[in-house]
Design an enzyme around this catalytic site. Structure first.
Site, PDB file in Angstrom:
ATOM      1  N   HIS A 146     -10.293  -4.855   9.231  1.00 24.23           N
ATOM      2  CA  HIS A 146     -10.909  -4.499   7.944  1.00 24.23           C
ATOM      3  C   HIS A 146     -11.931  -3.380   8.126  1.00 24.23           C
ATOM      4  O   HIS A 146     -12.274  -2.704   7.178  1.00 24.23           O
ATOM      5  CB  HIS A 146     -11.648  -5.699   7.331  1.00 24.23           C
ATOM      6  CG  HIS A 146     -10.760  -6.694   6.669  1.00 24.23           C
ATOM      7  ND1 HIS A 146     -10.040  -7.629   7.360  1.00 24.23           N
ATOM      8  CD2 HIS A 146     -10.459  -6.904   5.360  1.00 24.23           C
ATOM      9  CE1 HIS A 146      -9.338  -8.388   6.515  1.00 24.23           C
ATOM     10  NE2 HIS A 146      -9.579  -7.961   5.296  1.00 24.23           N
ATOM     11  N   GLU A 175       0.802  -1.215   0.000  1.00 20.02           N
ATOM     12  CA  GLU A 175       0.000   0.000   0.000  1.00 20.02           C
ATOM     13  C   GLU A 175       0.836   1.266   0.000  1.00 20.02           C
ATOM     14  O   GLU A 175       0.440   2.294  -0.572  1.00 20.02           O
ATOM     15  CB  GLU A 175      -0.928   0.023   1.225  1.00 20.02           C
ATOM     16  CG  GLU A 175      -2.039  -1.020   1.187  1.00 20.02           C
ATOM     17  CD  GLU A 175      -1.575  -2.439   1.442  1.00 20.02           C
ATOM     18  OE1 GLU A 175      -0.433  -2.625   1.929  1.00 20.02           O
ATOM     19  OE2 GLU A 175      -2.331  -3.381   1.140  1.00 20.02           O
TER      20      GLU A 175
HETATM   21  C1  LIG Z   1      -2.080  -4.711   4.328  1.00 20.23           C
HETATM   22  C2  LIG Z   1      -3.111  -5.532   3.651  1.00 20.23           C
HETATM   23  N1  LIG Z   1      -3.333  -5.344   2.344  1.00 20.23           N
HETATM   24  C3  LIG Z   1      -4.269  -6.056   1.697  1.00 20.23           C
HETATM   25  C4  LIG Z   1      -5.012  -6.989   2.355  1.00 20.23           C
HETATM   26  C5  LIG Z   1      -6.104  -7.777   1.636  1.00 20.23           C
HETATM   27  N2  LIG Z   1      -5.642  -9.130   1.411  1.00 20.23           N
HETATM   28  C6  LIG Z   1      -5.911 -10.109   2.291  1.00 20.23           C
HETATM   29  S1  LIG Z   1      -5.127 -11.534   1.898  1.00 20.23           S
HETATM   30  C7  LIG Z   1      -4.436 -10.834   0.537  1.00 20.23           C
HETATM   31  C8  LIG Z   1      -3.515 -11.638  -0.314  1.00 20.23           C
HETATM   32  C9  LIG Z   1      -2.332 -12.065   0.466  1.00 20.23           C
HETATM   33  O1  LIG Z   1      -1.453 -12.751  -0.365  1.00 20.23           O
HETATM   34  P1  LIG Z   1      -0.323 -13.639   0.296  1.00 20.23           P
HETATM   35  O2  LIG Z   1       0.478 -12.840   1.248  1.00 20.23           O
HETATM   36  O3  LIG Z   1       0.413 -14.283  -0.819  1.00 20.23           O
HETATM   37  O4  LIG Z   1      -1.092 -14.712   1.150  1.00 20.23           O
HETATM   38  P2  LIG Z   1      -2.145 -15.792   0.642  1.00 20.23           P
HETATM   39  O5  LIG Z   1      -3.498 -15.173   0.748  1.00 20.23           O
HETATM   40  O6  LIG Z   1      -1.781 -16.151  -0.737  1.00 20.23           O
HETATM   41  O7  LIG Z   1      -1.993 -16.940   1.584  1.00 20.23           O
HETATM   42  C10 LIG Z   1      -4.823  -9.519   0.395  1.00 20.23           C
HETATM   43  C11 LIG Z   1      -4.397  -8.630  -0.698  1.00 20.23           C
HETATM   44  C12 LIG Z   1      -4.763  -7.138   3.738  1.00 20.23           C
HETATM   45  N3  LIG Z   1      -5.466  -8.007   4.480  1.00 20.23           N
HETATM   46  N4  LIG Z   1      -3.804  -6.412   4.346  1.00 20.23           N
END
Ligand SMILES: Cc1ncc(C[n+]2csc(CCOP(=O)(O)OP(=O)(O)O)c2C)c(N)n1
Ligand SMILES: Cc1ncc(C[n+]2csc(CCOP(=O)(O)OP(=O)(O)O)c2C)c(N)n1
Ligand SMILES: [Mg+2]
Ligand SMILES: [Mg+2]
Lengths: 326, 304, 326, 304
Positions: free
Chosen positions: A123, A54
């Site tokens: 959230h 972000e």
């Molecule tokens: C700081 C932040 N940005 C965005 C999100 C929304 N979000 C939740 S899970 C996710 C994807 C995360 O990807 P990764 O770290 O690869 O973990 P995965 O879900 O693949 O296990 C996103 C963008 C969040 N929870 N926190």
């Protein structure tokens, strides 16, 4: 009029502004996946997915805004703005001033917030007051589909950075949107219902609670005016002061935690500038000074409800009568 | 380089006499600034940070308006609102200076995005310190610039210090340029006290960025010879380390090499010093005589 | 009593608490360089320099606090907190709640702010209201050397995360500090001067302006009560309400920008809970809704001055008289 | 692994029937969770993230209390306040779960600092995704842990997706483990769908962290077989990619190899499935029958 959800109204606003102005572009974590119609129309350079970061999303928007583009960034949920505060507050908010006016930052940061999805305080955290307290930024938080569209269009055209909050509870509820070009100016409140006994000031989902309360109150012979601020900064002081000068009573309602929430600014301004008109204490109804829980029952209970609003309005009206006859 | 050195030394002296606020001087780092800026085209854009005087003066900033800004006067580049720590001069292409360590890194990809979307062939140079390389935004900025193929020449001026913390206390590696591979881009380390070497490396790096539209991470190894922010007695600095870098003063080295090669005579060197001194006399007088901003400026330039 | 600067009082508080409790430790960008006496006494493991990375400094403090340590982190200047908002707000502020009380976060984050150093809005931004609006956090902002010491000791002992703001203009001005153990409880205001005509509520450097104004007013026969909040959250509502019930007039003063500043919370609370006692509109005096400039003249003009405070108090007293005779 | 898989599939089904909220399931990633957690000592601490059910169940979490938490019931691990996205179970050593991507990375070094200051020989394991590796806090956390010599086993579960964005859109490199060298620490990549390989790699890595008190970056390459968050039709997912990973399902692979080696019989496999099903029947019934939190809980646990 046509009927659409705020989510679709946002898509329409984006599409129209991108058509109108080639410098408008949008990026964020998944926006190109979710809005593939925009990718199809405007190409992958103007609707972009980003890495999960972000800070650099917001910083890139600020750097681009200062040099000729008009970026809209989707930062998903308001608590994620905590990773973008330097870029929004210190760069976009202050570098115009610190540079003596050399730059401007026409950009929009979108973020969802509020009860409705049951996913808890990381959230769901209503932080519009943070941004209202940060000079150089504007803050928008609509309650109707039409305003989502019209205010987003104004935000994109504005030469200042705008934090644009999307109340998740409203985002997928269809509403009416005028056909054709529909632009809603920043800084103008909407009087959703006129009344003469008490003023209810709110924004986002709690406007609905105010309207429901006004309905109840009307049946009891109490006439409530409901003001939807729509823009938190700059907010429409004039509309609120005029209303309170008419009604003599003010109830301010928002979902954000009460302590140092934006309702305090409204109440304080009225206590200073419409003091003589007040016929009852100003009441604030707001979320508790606590994070929001995920559990559905707790999440719902966090939000001020129509009953409580009607109750506060009744007390205000009653108190004023006591004062008047004292 | 001499102009930068003298500007900074006078600035420090002026502070000591109570005539101007403290600054972060770049004494000792002049070769890095001059070598890199000389490698750029005039229409290339530059982002810098709290230690900016070298970059600004190398780019042709007026020392009078620069000192006026340091002094908070209306005639400064930012009307006195910036003061020393965030001087931007859009007319020179030195833009969006932030004193938030890492601020320049957060903004540079966006500037390069503007350049890319317009289809220009300018490049964006972003100066930052070894300290900034510890901030998370370093990671995010290099990664985004790589993935989006943005023409940013990232220049890490590694001066061994991060305010009052030695670089060695903040990382286990010696080089910052080697981090480039984590982002799938090229990086290179160069002796930041050798202006010819910096110029050569920066010229090559800038050409690569311009041709490939991919970011490049250039690290100039140099040293902060004065303290972090005036006044600073450097009591915490290892004396041997400081002495060894003083012996590698970039200006003394250049002078010696030019004198030796015959490109510069003793008389020529003296003439340069004289011209610099005259220019700075005028600049500091201009700054000190400049008016303060009017109190209306408290609330101008907040909103567009 | 002994005389020392707040800077030294902080050092003394740290040393005393580290002596008292082996789990207390401190880290930040340069703290081990600047406070080498503490390194000498407590060792390099308990006073640490860090890499230049505010996010992980705050996050490490939160992780350590939840697992048995009591970290104090020096984040230097308040605008740098923008890089640590996730860790302070989303982790330290919310994970106690979201985990159903499994963790607590006894930690202190120090940050300087305010006019006095001429370095502009990226070093000088009074953001205490952000943290007051963030559930789970406490917020402290002292005005005297004794309070710097006594409140820091309480903050270190508190089981909640505390954002502790240091007004740079005060930091190097010597003041009196009681000898021996000196602990000041969080949440208790100090009545710096008693009075009966008007209440001046403030904190940090503007308390001095209020005291100077009270002096001027006294010479004119106006008796001003001066309340120094000291703790912004939880703030001493009781003390302020009691004072306003006595004086009937309130002037709130702080350096932070007016819009959605903490003064709004104070004014709003009084407009709700001491409405009937008010004999004049509540006045807020605060910094403008603008970033702070570096230029000395502008920086000074940003801060509400004694003259303006006295002026506001005079108007309040006069207006109330008009109302009383109306 | 079967317990995790079935828990997640029932959770998805229960969502589809409107009986519980959506979750981020870890279907397809069970081998990574089980292999790593099995390599740890009981007193080692674990930090996880939004996709936590595998880590929790591998650590011995009660599926009933876990589902109760997902459903927001008073009997959940966090009294229903967390819901699915930030489940901590201190009693199991699974602590400080944050759904802020990168939150776990920001907290892990501090937990390890506590361990270090107490002089214990526990280690701290921090699970995060390939997306979290894009956040600046990844850079800051690994660097601090390296410089301060903190015993953190960083485990990047690289499942090729970051919500609705493919990993390839977010970085130019294929491996995340190779970034370890930027911090002067060791890293390694392992097939995250092979539970034996994960166990072996994690055992070795954990032993190194325990012995050297230095962080280690282990990357398990795996795949998110269901969508990001229920419901998710995966319409945006490349069909060939999904199919190729489905063919490498970690549970099917393990079952096949155990059947082949004779370590498991067909009857034994059926018995496991039956036991799991019974356990989950009871768990989901417990959860669904559990009470909601009382409204007083709105403001409890805010301040200590
Ligand atoms: C700081 C932040 N940005 C965005 C999100 C929304 N979000 C939740 S899970 C996710 C994807 C995360 O990807 P990764 O770290 O690869 O973990 P995965 O879900 O693949 O296990 C996103 C963008 C969040 N929870 N926190
Ligand atoms: C986010 C942030 N943290 C801390 C500071 C305080 N500060 C100013 S300069 C500096 C050191 C910067 O080190 P480096 O990036 O190496 O640049 P140098 O000063 O050596 O040129 C620090 C800690 C700041 N301005 N911004
Ligand atoms: Mg440095
Ligand atoms: Mg992933």
């Amino acid at each position: 009029m046509k009927t659409m959800t705020p989510y679709d109204a946002i898509g329409e606003a984006l599409a129209e502004e991108m058509r109108r102005d080639a410098t408008v572009l949008a990026f964020g974590e998944g926006i190109a996946t979710k809005r593939h119609d925009l990718v199809a129309e405007f190409g992958a350079a103007r609707i972009r997915n980003t890495p999960l970061a972000e800070g650099i999303i917001a910083g890139t928007a600020a750097g681009a805004a200062a040099t000729g583009l008009r970026p809209v960034v989707d930062l998903l949920f308001a608590p994620f703005l905590t990773f973008a505060m330097d870029e929004l507050v210190n760069s976009a908010g202050k570098l115009r001033f610190l540079s003596g006016g050399q730059f401007s930052f026409p950009m929009v940061a979108l973020a969802m917030t509020g009860a409705g999805w049951g996913v808890g305080a990381q959230h769901n955290h209503n932080v519009e007051a943070w941004f209202a307290h940060s000079p150089g930024l504007k803050v928008v938080m609509p309650s109707t589909a039409a305003d989502f569209k019209g205010l987003l269009k104004s935000s994109i055209r504005d030469d200042n950075p705008v934090a644009f909050f999307l109340d998740v509870a409203l985002l997928h509820a269809p509403g009416e949107v005028p056909e054709g070009e529909h632009v809603v100016p920043l800084g103008k409140a909407a009087i959703r219902r006129t009344g003469s006994d008490v003023t209810l000031v709110s924004y986002a989902k709690t406007v609905l609670g105010c309207l429901a309360a006004a309905e109840t109150l009307a049946a009891e012979g109490i006439s409530a005016e409901v003001i939807d601020l729509r823009t938190i900064k700059p907010w429409d002081e004039e509309a609120v002061l005029a209303s309170v000068k008419k009604t003599g009573r003010l109830v301010v309602v928002h979902e954000a935690s009460r302590t140092a929430g934006f309702g305090a600014e409204i109440a304080a301004t009225v206590a200073e500038k419409a003091f003589e008109a007040l016929r009852a204490p100003i009441v604030r109804l707001a979320g508790p000074d606590a994070p929001a829980a995920s559990s559905w029952v707790l999440e719902q209970a966090f939000v001020p409800q129509a009953d409580a609003i009607a109750g506060a309005a009744r007390t205000a009206v009653a108190r004023a009568m006591v004062l008047a006859t004292a | 380089m001499q102009l930068i050195r003298s500007f900074e030394e006078r600035s420090a002296a002026s502070f000591a006499e109570g005539r101007s606020p403290g600054t972060c001087t770049c004494v000792g780092q002049e070769a890095s600034a001059v070598g890199v800026v000389a490698a750029l085209r005039e229409d290339d854009l530059i982002l810098t940070n709290h230690r900016s005087a070298g970059h600004l003066l190398a780019r042709g900033a007026d020392p009078g308006r620069l000192m006026a800004e340091v002094m908070g006067r209306a005639t400064g580049y930012c009307g006195g609102k910036s003061g020393t720590l965030h001087v931007s001069a859009k007319e020179l292409g030195v833009i969006l200076t932030s004193t938030i360590v890492g601020g320049e890194l957060s903004l540079a990809p966006g500037v390069a995005l503007s350049v890319s979307m317009k289809g220009g062939d300018e490049i964006v140079t972003c100066f930052f310190g070894d300290g900034a390389a510890c901030e998370g935004i370093f990671h995010e900025a290099l990664n985004l610039a790589a993935v989006w193929k943005l023409p940013v020449l990232f220049v890490c001026e590694n001066n061994e210090w991060q305010a009052f913390v030695h670089r060695r206390e903040t990382m286990l590696t010696d080089d910052i340029a080697s981090r480039a591979s984590a982002y799938g881009i090229e990086g290179r380390t160069v002796d930041g006290n050798d202006v010819e070497a910096v110029l050569a490396a920066a010229t090559e790096a800038a050409a690569k960025v311009r041709a490939t539209r991919m970011p490049f991470l250039l690290e100039t190894k140099t040293y902060r010879l004065r303290g972090h922010f005036e006044p600073d007695d450097q009591g915490y600095v290892d004396k041997a380390e400081l002495a060894s870098w003083k012996a590698r003063d970039p200006i003394a080295a250049l002078r010696a090499s030019l004198l030796e090669s015959g490109a510069l005579t003793a008389g020529g060197a003296a003439a340069i010093e004289r011209r610099v001194a005259e220019r700075l006399d005028a600049a500091f007088t201009f700054a000190a005589d400049s008016p303060w901003p009017s109190l209306d400026e408290l609330t101008t330039h907040v909103y567009a």
